[in-house]
Write a protein that holds these residues in place. Structure first.
Motif, PDB file in Angstrom:
ATOM      1  N   SER A  63       0.805  -1.217   0.000  1.00  0.00           N
ATOM      2  CA  SER A  63       0.000   0.000   0.000  1.00  0.00           C
ATOM      3  C   SER A  63       0.840   1.271   0.000  1.00  0.00           C
ATOM      4  O   SER A  63       0.344   2.348  -0.367  1.00  0.00           O
ATOM      5  N   HIS A  64       2.113   1.164   0.415  1.00  0.00           N
ATOM      6  CA  HIS A  64       3.008   2.332   0.410  1.00  0.00           C
ATOM      7  C   HIS A  64       4.362   1.925  -0.194  1.00  0.00           C
ATOM      8  O   HIS A  64       5.369   1.814   0.515  1.00  0.00           O
ATOM      9  N   PRO A  65       4.414   1.669  -1.479  1.00  0.00           N
ATOM     10  CA  PRO A  65       5.674   1.205  -2.097  1.00  0.00           C
ATOM     11  C   PRO A  65       6.797   2.224  -2.042  1.00  0.00           C
ATOM     12  O   PRO A  65       7.959   1.861  -2.197  1.00  0.00           O
ATOM     13  N   GLN A  66       6.450   3.505  -1.823  1.00  0.00           N
ATOM     14  CA  GLN A  66       7.498   4.529  -1.792  1.00  0.00           C
ATOM     15  C   GLN A  66       8.403   4.390  -0.572  1.00  0.00           C
ATOM     16  O   GLN A  66       9.482   4.993  -0.512  1.00  0.00           O
ATOM     17  N   LYS A  67       7.992   3.599   0.414  1.00  0.00           N
ATOM     18  CA  LYS A  67       8.796   3.420   1.619  1.00  0.00           C
ATOM     19  C   LYS A  67       9.884   2.365   1.446  1.00  0.00           C
ATOM     20  O   LYS A  67      10.705   2.176   2.349  1.00  0.00           O
ATOM     21  N   ALA A  68       9.883   1.657   0.325  1.00  0.00           N
ATOM     22  CA  ALA A  68      10.838   0.554   0.138  1.00  0.00           C
ATOM     23  C   ALA A  68      12.274   1.056   0.122  1.00  0.00           C
ATOM     24  O   ALA A  68      13.172   0.435   0.706  1.00  0.00           O
ATOM     25  N   LEU A  69      12.520   2.179  -0.538  1.00  0.00           N
ATOM     26  CA  LEU A  69      13.883   2.686  -0.648  1.00  0.00           C
ATOM     27  C   LEU A  69      14.435   3.095   0.715  1.00  0.00           C
ATOM     28  O   LEU A  69      15.572   2.764   1.068  1.00  0.00           O
ATOM     29  N   ALA A  70      13.610   3.800   1.515  1.00  0.00           N
ATOM     30  CA  ALA A  70      14.067   4.216   2.840  1.00  0.00           C
ATOM     31  C   ALA A  70      14.296   3.013   3.750  1.00  0.00           C
ATOM     32  O   ALA A  70      15.251   2.980   4.531  1.00  0.00           O
ATOM     33  N   LEU A  71      13.436   2.003   3.645  1.00  0.00           N
ATOM     34  CA  LEU A  71      13.606   0.801   4.456  1.00  0.00           C
ATOM     35  C   LEU A  71      14.891   0.077   4.084  1.00  0.00           C
ATOM     36  O   LEU A  71      15.642  -0.361   4.959  1.00  0.00           O
ATOM     37  N   ARG A  72      15.167  -0.035   2.782  1.00  0.00           N
ATOM     38  CA  ARG A  72      16.390  -0.705   2.360  1.00  0.00           C
ATOM     39  C   ARG A  72      17.634   0.005   2.864  1.00  0.00           C
ATOM     40  O   ARG A  72      18.581  -0.621   3.348  1.00  0.00           O
ATOM     41  N   ASP A  73      17.648   1.337   2.781  1.00  0.00           N
ATOM     42  CA  ASP A  73      18.827   2.090   3.205  1.00  0.00           C
ATOM     43  C   ASP A  73      19.009   2.077   4.721  1.00  0.00           C
ATOM     44  O   ASP A  73      20.118   2.314   5.219  1.00  0.00           O
ATOM     45  N   SER A  74      17.940   1.810   5.463  1.00  0.00           N
ATOM     46  CA  SER A  74      18.050   1.793   6.925  1.00  0.00           C
ATOM     47  C   SER A  74      18.496   0.438   7.475  1.00  0.00           C
ATOM     48  O   SER A  74      18.772   0.329   8.670  1.00  0.00           O
ATOM     49  N   LEU A  75      18.572  -0.559   6.629  1.00  0.00           N
ATOM     50  CA  LEU A  75      18.908  -1.905   7.108  1.00  0.00           C
ATOM     51  C   LEU A  75      20.397  -2.031   7.378  1.00  0.00           C
ATOM     52  O   LEU A  75      21.225  -1.596   6.555  1.00  0.00           O
ATOM     53  N   PRO A  76      20.787  -2.626   8.488  1.00  0.00           N
ATOM     54  CA  PRO A  76      22.211  -2.928   8.714  1.00  0.00           C
ATOM     55  C   PRO A  76      22.590  -4.219   7.997  1.00  0.00           C
ATOM     56  O   PRO A  76      21.736  -4.956   7.503  1.00  0.00           O
ATOM     57  N   ALA A  77      23.877  -4.475   7.939  1.00  0.00           N
ATOM     58  CA  ALA A  77      24.324  -5.734   7.333  1.00  0.00           C
ATOM     59  C   ALA A  77      24.023  -6.913   8.239  1.00  0.00           C
ATOM     60  O   ALA A  77      23.770  -8.024   7.763  1.00  0.00           O
ATOM     61  N   ALA A  78      24.042  -6.692   9.548  1.00  0.00           N
ATOM     62  CA  ALA A  78      23.796  -7.773  10.498  1.00  0.00           C
ATOM     63  C   ALA A  78      23.295  -7.176  11.805  1.00  0.00           C
ATOM     64  O   ALA A  78      23.522  -5.997  12.103  1.00  0.00           O
ATOM     65  N   LEU A  79      22.608  -8.010  12.564  1.00  0.00           N
ATOM     66  CA  LEU A  79      22.139  -7.636  13.887  1.00  0.00           C
ATOM     67  C   LEU A  79      22.967  -8.367  14.935  1.00  0.00           C
ATOM     68  O   LEU A  79      23.191  -9.583  14.822  1.00  0.00           O
ATOM     69  N   THR A  80      23.439  -7.642  15.932  1.00  0.00           N
ATOM     70  CA  THR A  80      24.189  -8.244  17.030  1.00  0.00           C
ATOM     71  C   THR A  80      23.223  -8.613  18.148  1.00  0.00           C
ATOM     72  O   THR A  80      22.502  -7.756  18.659  1.00  0.00           O
ATOM     73  N   VAL A  81      23.184  -9.888  18.489  1.00  0.00           N
ATOM     74  CA  VAL A  81      22.226 -10.391  19.471  1.00  0.00           C
ATOM     75  C   VAL A  81      22.994 -10.988  20.643  1.00  0.00           C
ATOM     76  O   VAL A  81      23.897 -11.830  20.450  1.00  0.00           O
ATOM     77  N   GLN A  82      22.655 -10.545  21.834  1.00  0.00           N
ATOM     78  CA  GLN A  82      23.244 -11.079  23.062  1.00  0.00           C
ATOM     79  C   GLN A  82      22.285 -12.115  23.643  1.00  0.00           C
ATOM     80  O   GLN A  82      21.178 -11.786  24.058  1.00  0.00           O
ATOM     81  N   THR A  83      22.710 -13.374  23.647  1.00  0.00           N
ATOM     82  CA  THR A  83      21.885 -14.462  24.155  1.00  0.00           C
ATOM     83  C   THR A  83      22.530 -15.053  25.396  1.00  0.00           C
ATOM     84  O   THR A  83      23.634 -14.656  25.803  1.00  0.00           O
ATOM     85  N   THR A  84      21.843 -16.019  25.955  1.00  0.00           N
ATOM     86  CA  THR A  84      22.382 -16.703  27.135  1.00  0.00           C
ATOM     87  C   THR A  84      23.616 -17.514  26.794  1.00  0.00           C
ATOM     88  O   THR A  84      24.363 -17.916  27.691  1.00  0.00           O
ATOM     89  N   ARG A  85      23.842 -17.759  25.523  1.00  0.00           N
ATOM     90  CA  ARG A  85      25.008 -18.543  25.104  1.00  0.00           C
ATOM     91  C   ARG A  85      26.109 -17.677  24.503  1.00  0.00           C
ATOM     92  O   ARG A  85      27.063 -18.192  23.922  1.00  0.00           O
ATOM     93  N   GLY A  86      25.957 -16.388  24.612  1.00  0.00           N
ATOM     94  CA  GLY A  86      26.987 -15.493  24.095  1.00  0.00           C
ATOM     95  C   GLY A  86      26.445 -14.576  23.015  1.00  0.00           C
ATOM     96  O   GLY A  86      25.256 -14.591  22.672  1.00  0.00           O
ATOM     97  N   GLU A  87      27.322 -13.767  22.478  1.00  0.00           N
ATOM     98  CA  GLU A  87      26.952 -12.794  21.453  1.00  0.00           C
ATOM     99  C   GLU A  87      27.088 -13.437  20.077  1.00  0.00           C
ATOM    100  O   GLU A  87      28.050 -14.150  19.792  1.00  0.00           O
ATOM    101  N   THR A  88      26.128 -13.171  19.204  1.00  0.00           N
ATOM    102  CA  THR A  88      26.142 -13.726  17.856  1.00  0.00           C
ATOM    103  C   THR A  88      25.701 -12.666  16.860  1.00  0.00           C
ATOM    104  O   THR A  88      24.997 -11.716  17.210  1.00  0.00           O
ATOM    105  N   MET A  89      26.126 -12.834  15.626  1.00  0.00           N
ATOM    106  CA  MET A  89      25.782 -11.922  14.536  1.00  0.00           C
ATOM    107  C   MET A  89      24.775 -12.606  13.626  1.00  0.00           C
ATOM    108  O   MET A  89      24.997 -13.732  13.173  1.00  0.00           O
ATOM    109  N   VAL A  90      23.668 -11.936  13.348  1.00  0.00           N
ATOM    110  CA  VAL A  90      22.619 -12.475  12.479  1.00  0.00           C
ATOM    111  C   VAL A  90      22.619 -11.673  11.176  1.00  0.00           C
ATOM    112  O   VAL A  90      22.380 -10.461  11.182  1.00  0.00           O
ATOM    113  N   ASP A  91      22.898 -12.345  10.095  1.00  0.00           N
ATOM    114  CA  ASP A  91      22.978 -11.687   8.788  1.00  0.00           C
ATOM    115  C   ASP A  91      21.571 -11.360   8.284  1.00  0.00           C
ATOM    116  O   ASP A  91      20.701 -12.224   8.235  1.00  0.00           O
ATOM    117  N   VAL A  92      21.348 -10.103   7.904  1.00  0.00           N
ATOM    118  CA  VAL A  92      20.049  -9.690   7.367  1.00  0.00           C
ATOM    119  C   VAL A  92      20.208  -9.075   5.975  1.00  0.00           C
ATOM    120  O   VAL A  92      19.330  -8.332   5.512  1.00  0.00           O
TER     121      VAL A  92
END
Length: 339
Positions: free
Chosen positions: A69-98
């Motif tokens: 319904s709002h395709p014009q937001k696709a460009l801003a969403l793409r530019d706001s994405l990081p390469a990965a998310l850093t997640v702190q879990t009970t088993r340590g820190e991990t990088m999730v590729d997005v």
């Protein structure tokens, strides 16, 4: 004297010097601010806990669902994405590729209208699967102590010594690559990312290498064939009876000289067809020219063409010739009447 010289300096020169100093200081401040702003995407991103990570994935899902319904937001969403998310879990820190999400948005921006819903649906399904995996990851282990001990024994083996997660240097490299890709996207939205460009370059090099190899093989084969393609006899092939040529071929075959046997057998076929008046005698004619000299309606044209191809491969192409090869060659000779 110094006081006198200083008193003679015009007020305009002091103002000009002050203006230059202020301009230089302003440029330095602007450059420093630019460097800080450019380097900020590559800095360490604060780690998310499991709940924040799930919320972030859910936010991405909602943003993807809002794009039809709002395709014009696709460009801003793409530019706001990081390469990965850093997640702190009970088993340590991990990088999730997005980066898959950025690739999906790139395809969405350039795809046809009928293909866009499938692209968004696939991205949402993957985000949902990631949220489900995150919830399962935080659940307590159900493995018993024996299973855990057995797993530790397996992972302590020599083949697992070099296995490890991404090093700090590798993480920094990923962030730098993500920052460069983001800057390039800002410069030109249609520009492919670094990974796609690298794959394109590799395939271009493979295609170029294959083309060079094909040209080299073609020239080498032409050179090998061309070394003896035109065999000039001291007399017309038909001036010697095809029976004599055939006798020489059989004599060479009896000695196991199959290549020479094919050679003499070819001239036996040429002598027989030439004596029948299919072409005018010519000592310099090539084997292919003999084929072209036979009228298309003549029954012997196909058989002589097959015989000529075997002869060229053996005599000019230096292909190893066996007894079976000569037997097939002799069968073609019999079809031409050389018995």
């Amino acid at each position: 004297a110094i006081d006198a010289r200083q008193s003679r300096r015009s007020p305009g020169s002091d103002a000009s010097s002050g203006a230059h100093m202020m301009s230089f200081a302003r440029r330095c401040c602007i450059a420093a601010l630019f460097l800080v702003a450019a380097a900020s995407p590559a800095l360490e991103i604060a780690a998310l806990n499991a709940a924040q990570y799930a919320d972030q994935l859910h936010t991405y899902e909602n943003q993807i669902a809002d794009l039809p319904s709002h395709p014009q937001k696709a460009l801003a969403l793409r530019d706001s994405l990081p390469a990965a998310l850093t997640v702190q879990t009970t088993r340590g820190e991990t990088m999730v590729d997005v980066t898959f999400l950025r690739d999906a948005l790139n395809r969405y921006l350039t795809a046809k209208a009928e293909a866009k819903p499938n692209i968004l649906a696939h991205a949402r399904r993957r985000l949902e699967a990631m949220r489900t995996e995150a919830a399962l990851y935080e659940q307590p282990d159900r493995a018993n102590e024996g299973t855990r001990r057995r797993l530790d024994e397996i992972l302590s083996a020599r083949e697992f010594d070099r296995l490890h997660g991404p090093t700090p240097l590798e993480l920094l490299k990923q962030r730098i690559q993500a920052w460069i890709a983001k800057m390039l996207k800002k410069f030109s939205p249609k520009m492919p990312d670094a990974e796609s460009a690298g794959q394109f370059f590799v395939w271009c090099m493979i295609a170029l290498s294959a083309a060079v190899a094909a040209v080299w093989l073609y020239r080498a084969s032409r050179q090998n064939i061309g070394t003896g393609q035109r065999e000039i006899l001291p007399f017309m092939p038909s001036s010697r009876s095809w029976r004599e040529w055939l006798a020489d071929a059989r004599a060479r075959a009896a000695k196991g000289k199959w290549r020479d046997a094919v050679h003499f057998g070819f001239w036996a076929a040429v002598s027989r067809l030439e004596s029948e008046g299919l072409w005018a005698p010519d000592k310099t004619r090539t084997p292919r020219e003999y084929i072209n000299a036979i009228p298309g309606f003549h029954l012997s044209k196909a058989t002589f063409a097959a015989l000529t191809h075997r002869f060229e491969a053996s005599w000019y192409g230096s292909r190893p010739t066996s007894e079976n090869d000569f037997a097939q060659f002799a069968a073609d000779l019999e079809k031409l009447g050389c018995r």
